[in-house]
Design a protein around this motif. Structure first.
Motif, mmCIF file in Angstrom:
data_model
loop_
_atom_site.group_PDB
_atom_site.id
_atom_site.type_symbol
_atom_site.label_atom_id
_atom_site.label_comp_id
_atom_site.label_asym_id
_atom_site.label_seq_id
_atom_site.Cartn_x
_atom_site.Cartn_y
_atom_site.Cartn_z
ATOM 1 N N GLU A 464 10.811 15.459 0.289
ATOM 2 C CA GLU A 464 9.888 14.640 1.073
ATOM 3 C C GLU A 464 9.612 15.255 2.442
ATOM 4 O O GLU A 464 8.459 15.294 2.893
ATOM 5 N N ALA A 524 6.695 6.431 -0.185
ATOM 6 C CA ALA A 524 7.036 7.510 0.733
ATOM 7 C C ALA A 524 5.878 7.763 1.683
ATOM 8 O O ALA A 524 4.722 7.412 1.393
ATOM 9 N N SER A 526 4.611 10.606 2.340
ATOM 10 C CA SER A 526 3.703 11.574 1.722
ATOM 11 C C SER A 526 2.665 10.899 0.842
ATOM 12 O O SER A 526 1.558 11.426 0.679
#
Length: 938
Positions: A464, A524, A526
């Protein structure tokens, strides 16, 4: 069917009426409802007799009376008789019985809805005190609390109330059926509001008879699966029915109420804080049929509906504004509009308002043609097209100002007033179409784009932190990743195509046409940055300017995602590149919370609690970063998917969570129930605004719940979670039990939407969409997603804390809106469940040991949950404090029970190898009828 007084002789004109639905305990105020139901039932009975014959009618009546006797008297002999009659039916007889009982429920629903409208009007006529859930009630509460004009103006200046229609498929009726039901509702409303002559009474009855006959002769089921374009058309029908007319009316009534209470509001016009949203045509999460072409078609159809409405209203307005310049003054603005108008008819030489309206019509017609839209009536002359809705609104406002200035305010408040509001509310686009896609898809697309642009990047294999660093680097560069000279996978091509279509929509209709991008399964930082990067590819994010053209909204759905949501947003806001983008979005970030998947993941109690805690965590993060939080609630129709009364649900949010803005999904059959009737639609829209107003101005500063409440909920949730997960995900054979004891397989084959029932071909519960999961349990009358685990949680809590524990839960139910609303919804769901009928579905499970083991656990937890609800609420029976709903549910059961029995029997035949298409048709018809009887089951 016949009157509830079954001992009376049947009259010559036999009626198949539904009076038993309301007869028990009906007070004087419900006599009108009973009258409507008698009328509709009599006409349905006449239809059945004439179309199907006396024998079919008598068979239906025999089943009805026996079912009522069993329900009313709990007579075992009646149950045996009912079983005997139903088991002996031929396939064709079964279908006729199913159709009749299904229509009983649909007609009863129409009558009940009309009764709600009738009672609302009666309260208004009597000058009753404002009722909870109305804007009048909210304004009175605000005045009592000393909140004046400044506080209200600040709210309205930043408010947003946005119901978002989705195509999530639990509405099993065809539009043709809904159209006839609306016609029945219109006739009932006319009868209710008009003093009829005998001839008019006969005409009304004839109109009802025609509509019911048409319903009976129209197929309930679709023969082919809906396409996305069909779903768009279905959604648009509610604009003609409700939104285009009722939303401007709400604004007008609110402005007038404010002015009546405080003359300082007299010349003020409220900002258009209502905005309509849609996922239909933009939600491609798990739906391969939502493409760039589908989005383009949806946007075109929406714009055509909006502009068509404006053009029709302008045509009528021109006919009305026959004002002669020799008798009225005309502002310079209107004089200029008249001078520019292509209308040079000598008949309108002295009618500048008409000339101005003709010019506005011609300009809007040119706009429609430029957008490739159909025009209701082509203007006689050409005019320049409008560049945007603001320019159209400005010209209409010029008419308004001139009329007010010349003493014609009454005319300005006529047709022109709602037209101006409609243009301001719906623009050229009608409703904002959200884009939605799964985070896994974004990951694959970004990985491919990066690999083709920078070979060896290996994005999919990065952790990540490395992903975020790479994405931040790319977001700072104006260089696109995609190249017209490279070939990409079909998935990547499709994703880029729909984004290009969104960018084109911004140019054609304005940025409000596609205002939001929702990321499913976000877990997340991202996941958010990937979408921003993809938007950069089509110019919807411009790095050099730090400009983002639409809201990027993470959707946190599972229990784990909800628990991580605050930390994810905290990390995201800590990135300068993203913080800069929010500066251009009014420092507002929207977050969507998913009720459906969190329930399927952790059960009703834990889902509700984790959603509540997530909101608290998000509020703290947003406060630290100086950002405004806007919550988007992904609620379904059933309690198991976050459903329940909207007013109580909004007020049950943590204090400060509703910061003047709320978006909320409206799904499936709930759309028809809430917005199919314009009067009910207006009331439901008003309720959303009233709750948002109260939650923002009255509840935002409320102290947090007592720590002991939070501790108790944590303990209850932990126990409920263990119970739910232990059953659904840790019990060997549970998947087999679910698939065999419910109609889930048959639901998957219903043509009720374009979206597949499961994200994959797997039969795993994890992969199943939340809608068929909830719908399946509702059909077998168990309603498991709305209560399972609560009984175990309360028993464990009491075992540890004794009577003091129960006293604490009772205090929480009395003093904490969140817990009180949770109990109220569970009370309703348990009232609609029936363990005896559920046991019949359990018999469909082939493995006897598995059946007995799991159903025994279900029965035990069902009984424990009812005991728990009664103990905590202090009730002696379910729905004790809501007798109207209790009576409605109780009296519907005799009309649903035969459908459940026939559904089980037809399932047994079908799964036993009977390939007759009438058996499958019968199963699908029972699904329709049971859903109608339960109302909010999807």
């Amino acid at each position: 069917m016949s009157s509830a007084a079954d001992t009376l002789p049947r009259p010559a004109a036999v009626d198949l009426n539904l009076s038993a639905l309301v007869a028990e305990g009906a007070g004087a105020e419900h006599l009108e409802l009973q009258s409507d139901i008698r009328l509709l039932g009599r006409l349905l009975g006449d239809t059945v007799r004439r179309q199907e014959g006396e024998a079919t009618f008598d068979l239906i009546e025999r089943i009805r009376q026996t079912a009522i006797r069993f329900r009313r008297d709990e007579e075992e002999g009646a149950r045996g008789g009912l079983d005997g009659v139903l088991n002996a039916l031929s396939r064709d007889q079964a279908i006729q019985i199913i159709r009749a009982f299904s229509y009983f429920s649909h007609l009863a629903n129409i009558a009940e809805d009309q009764h709600h409208v009738r009672r609302t009007r009666a309260h208004a006529s009597a000058g009753s005190a404002p009722r909870e859930g109305t804007l009048a009630f909210s304004l009175s509460r605000l005045r009592e609390r000393g909140i004046g004009r400044a506080g209200l103006q600040a709210f309205f200046d930043g408010a947003l109330v946005c119901p978002v229609l989705t195509a999530h498929p639990t509405e099993v009726r065809r539009k043709s059926n809904l159209d006839q039901e609306r016609q029945i509702a219109r006739v009932l409303a006319f009868r209710d509001r008009t003093r009829l002559t005998p001839d008019e009474e006969r005409d009304c009855e004839a109109a009802l008879r025609r509509a019911i006959l048409t319903l009976w002769q129209t197929g309930i089921l679709r023969r082919t699966r809906l396409k996305v374009i069909d779903e768009v058309a279905n959604g648009l029908s509610y604009y003609d029915q409700t939104f285009l007319g009722e939303l401007p009316g709400i604004y007008a009534a609110l402005e007038d109420a404010l002015a009546a209470a405080d003359p300082a509001w007299a010349d003020m016009e409220l900002p258009s804080f209502f905005r309509m949203g849609s996922w239909i045509g933009g939600d491609r999460d798990g739906n391969p049929f939502v493409t760039a072409d589908a989005l383009r078609a949806a946007l075109r159809m929406q714009s055509e509906r909006a502009l068509g409405h404006y053009l029709r209203e302008l045509h009528a307005l021109g006919a009305e504004l026959s004002l002669d310049a020799r008798h009225v003054s005309v502002s310079d603005e209107v004089a200029a509009l008249a001078a520019r108008s292509p209308d040079r008819s000598p008949h309108r030489r002295d009618e500048p308002y008409r000339q101005a309206v003709s010019g506005i019509y011609a300009g809007l017609a040119a706009t429609a043609r430029a957008l490739g839209l159909a025009v209701p009536a082509r203007p006689t002359e050409e005019a320049p097209a409008y560049t945007d809705a603001a320019a159209l609104h400005a010209d209409l406002t010029a008419l308004h100002r001139s009329l007010v200035a010349n003493g014609s305010e009454a005319l300005a408040r006529g047709r022109l007033r709602p037209l101006r509001r409609a243009v301001d509310t719906f623009g050229l686009h009608l409703a904002g179409v959200d884009l939605r896609q799964n985070a896994d898809v974004h990951e694959r697309v970004v990985a491919e784009l990066l690999e083709r642009a920078r070979p060896g990047t290996g994005y999919a294999g990065l952790d990540e932190a490395a992903r975020v660093a790479l994405l931040v680097d790319e977001l700072a560069s104006p260089r696109p990743l995609a190249s017209a000279y490279l070939a990409y996978s079909p998935e990547t091509d499709a994703e880029l195509a729909i984004l290009r279509e969104a960018a084109d929509a911004h140019h054609r209709y304005g940025a409000a046409a596609v205002p939001t991008y929702v990321i499913s399964k976000a877990n997340a930082v991202s996941d958010v940055l990937e979408v921003v990067l993809l938007l950069k590819e089509v110019g919807l994010m411009r790095p050099e300017e730090g400009a983002l053209a639409l809201d990027v909204v993470p959707l946190f759905e599972t229990i784990a995602d909800l628990q991580a949501s605050a930390a994810i947003m905290d990390a995201l806001f800590g990135l300068p590149v993203y913080a800069r983008l929010l500066d251009g979005r009014g420092r507002t970030q929207e977050v969507m919370l998913g009720y459906s998947d969190s329930n399927k993941d952790g059960g009703f109690l834990t889902s509700g609690w984790e959603l509540y805690k997530a909101e608290i965590g998000l509020m703290e993060v947003f406060r630290r970063h100086g950002l405004r939080l806007r919550l988007f609630h992904g609620r379904g129709g059933s309690v198991g998917r976050g459903g329940g009364p909207s007013y109580q649900a909004i007020l049950a949010q943590p204090g400060g969570a509703v910061q003047g803005a709320i978006r909320i999904t409206e799904q499936g059959e709930v759309i028809a129930a809430k917005y199919g009737n314009p009067d009910l639609g207006r009331r439901n829209l008003e309720t959303l605004a009233a709750a948002t107003l109260e939650a923002t101005l009255l509840h935002s500063g409320e102290p947090a719940p007592r720590p002991v409440y939070l501790e108790a909920m944590e303990a209850l949730s932990a126990s409920a979670y263990r119970a739910f997960r232990g059953l659904v995900y840790e019990t060997p054979g549970f998947e087999q039990y679910f698939w065999q004891s419910t109609v889930i397989s048959e639901i998957a084959n219903l043509n009720i939407g374009s979206r597949p029932a499961s994200r994959t071909n797997s039969r795993r519960i994890e992969d199943l969409r939340a809608i068929p999961w909830v719908f399946g349990w509702a059909q077998c009358r168990l309603m498991l997603p709305g209560w399972y685990g609560f009984g175990a949680a309360v028993e464990a809590f009491q075992a540890e804390r004794g009577e003091a524990g129960l006293a604490l839960l009772q205090e929480m139910a009395r003093d904490w809106p969140f817990f009180r609303t949770l109990l109220s919804n569970m009370d309703m769901v348990l009232s609609k469940s029936d363990i005896a009928i559920a046991s019949r579905y359990a018999e469909l499970v082939e493995d006897k040991a598995l059946r007995e083991a799991i159903f025994g656990r279900l029965r035990g937890e069902w009984e424990a949950s009812i005991r728990a609800v009664l103990a905590v609420t202090g009730q002696e029976r379910l729905l004790e404090r809501n007798p109207l709903l209790a009576r409605s549910i109780r009296n519907r059961f005799p009309y649903i029970d035969p459908l459940n029995h026939l559904q089980v029997e037809l399932l047994r035949r079908h799964r036993g190898g009977d390939t007759d298409e009438r058996v499958v048709e019968g199963i699908h018809l029972t699904i329709n009828g049971i859903a109608a009887g339960l109302r909010n089951s999807g």
